[in-house]
Design a protein around this motif. Structure first.
Motif, short mmCIF file in Angstrom:
data_model
loop_
_atom_site.label_atom_id
_atom_site.label_comp_id
_atom_site.label_asym_id
_atom_site.label_seq_id
_atom_site.Cartn_x
_atom_site.Cartn_y
_atom_site.Cartn_z
N UNK A 169 -2.62 -15.56 16.73
CA UNK A 169 -2.33 -16.67 15.84
C UNK A 169 -0.61 -16.72 15.68
N UNK A 170 0.17 -15.57 15.73
CA UNK A 170 1.68 -15.91 15.74
C UNK A 170 2.37 -16.25 16.98
N UNK A 171 1.18 -15.33 18.41
CA UNK A 171 1.56 -15.97 19.76
C UNK A 171 1.80 -17.27 20.31
N UNK A 172 1.11 -17.59 19.39
CA UNK A 172 0.78 -19.85 19.33
C UNK A 172 1.92 -20.28 19.06
N UNK A 173 2.49 -19.69 17.49
CA UNK A 173 3.06 -20.39 17.03
C UNK A 173 5.04 -20.39 17.98
#
Length: 265
Positions: free
Chosen positions: A72-76
């Protein structure tokens, strides 16, 4: 002596300049069982790592690993350009808004799981209509598959694969549709789930072929490399590199801990 030193510096300068000009792209990743392991205190390793290193070599950039980072943080970070690359991604329209999704390998289709003692043999799509089906919220199911799922008697979205198996175990749903690799990992990691479920013979791969993708952030400062990256991926597909690195099939190389795999019990 000074002349020798000057000659040495002149010879070394082009190499230093070339090294300094080699673009560095950050690959954002987390631990992803059987594809890339990211263990504390160790550099990432596995088929995905080998593939991304080969991609960097062919496309002419230096690969930098992110710290171990939840997806999820990678997508951000891909949205902001803080990260340049992700791998093993399903295509969605939302993701395509902020990254280029570059296909490189056909993906393993989802699986339909039933309780181990369920006598039903679900082989065709029209049998789904009689079932209460659970799917995982925020997982990128193909729209065609989701349309099939919505023909079921009742469709329930759950927060995680583990929750789906718990609901299936308690009889609150008839079946769970989940990504094959991740669902087998969940079963393997929870002994109370071992040999409690069976994988139905229905084949979701015939709905429509799908591919996993390498994502390149549209806000990356290295977008000039996009064509070279695409060409490198294509060359790795054509010469069999991708197929060789991703030859592992979790359904054929156990253990799967499914009830219909008696040799494992």
């Amino acid at each position: 002596m000074n002349k020798i030193l000057c000659c040495f510096l002149l010879l070394a300068f082009p190499r230093l300049t070339a090294a300094a000009e080699t673009p560095v792209l950050t690959w954002c990743l987390d631990h992803f069982s059987r594809f890339h392991a990211y263990e504390t205190g160790k550099a990432p390793y596995g088929p995905s790592v080998d593939l991304m290193r080969e991609l960097a070599k062919r496309a002419g950039f230096q690969l930098q690993f992110s710290p171990k980072t939840p997806s999820a943080r990678c997508f951000r970070q891909m949205q902001t350009g803080e990260a340049d690359l992700m791998s093993n991604l399903n295509f969605t329209e939302e993701r395509a808004e902020y990254m280029y999704l570059l296909p490189y390998n056909e993906r393993i289709p989802e699986s339909l799981y039933l309780k181990g003692d369920d006598p039903r043999q679900i082989r065709s799509f029209n049998q789904l209509a009689s079932l209460t089906l659970a799917t995982v919220r925020n997982y990128a199911y193909h729209p065609s598959l989701m349309q099939l799922i919505k023909t079921s008697r009742r469709h329930v979205e759950i927060d995680s694969i583990e929750t789906g198996f718990e609901m299936l175990q308690r009889g609150r749903v008839d079946a769970l549709v989940a990504p094959t690799q991740s669902s087998l990992d969940v079963i393997a990691d929870h002994k109370d789930l071992h040999f409690q479920f069976q994988r139905a013979p229905v084949d979701f791969s015939v709905v429509e072929k799908r591919f996993i993708n390498i994502g390149l952030s549209k806000k990356s400062s290295h977008l000039a490399l996009k064509d070279r990256i695409e060409q490198a991926i294509e060359s790795m597909v054509q010469d069999g590199t991708v197929k060789k690195l991703y030859a592992f099939d979790p359904l054929k190389h156990g253990p799967t801990y499914l009830s219909d795999s008696p040799s494992e019990q």
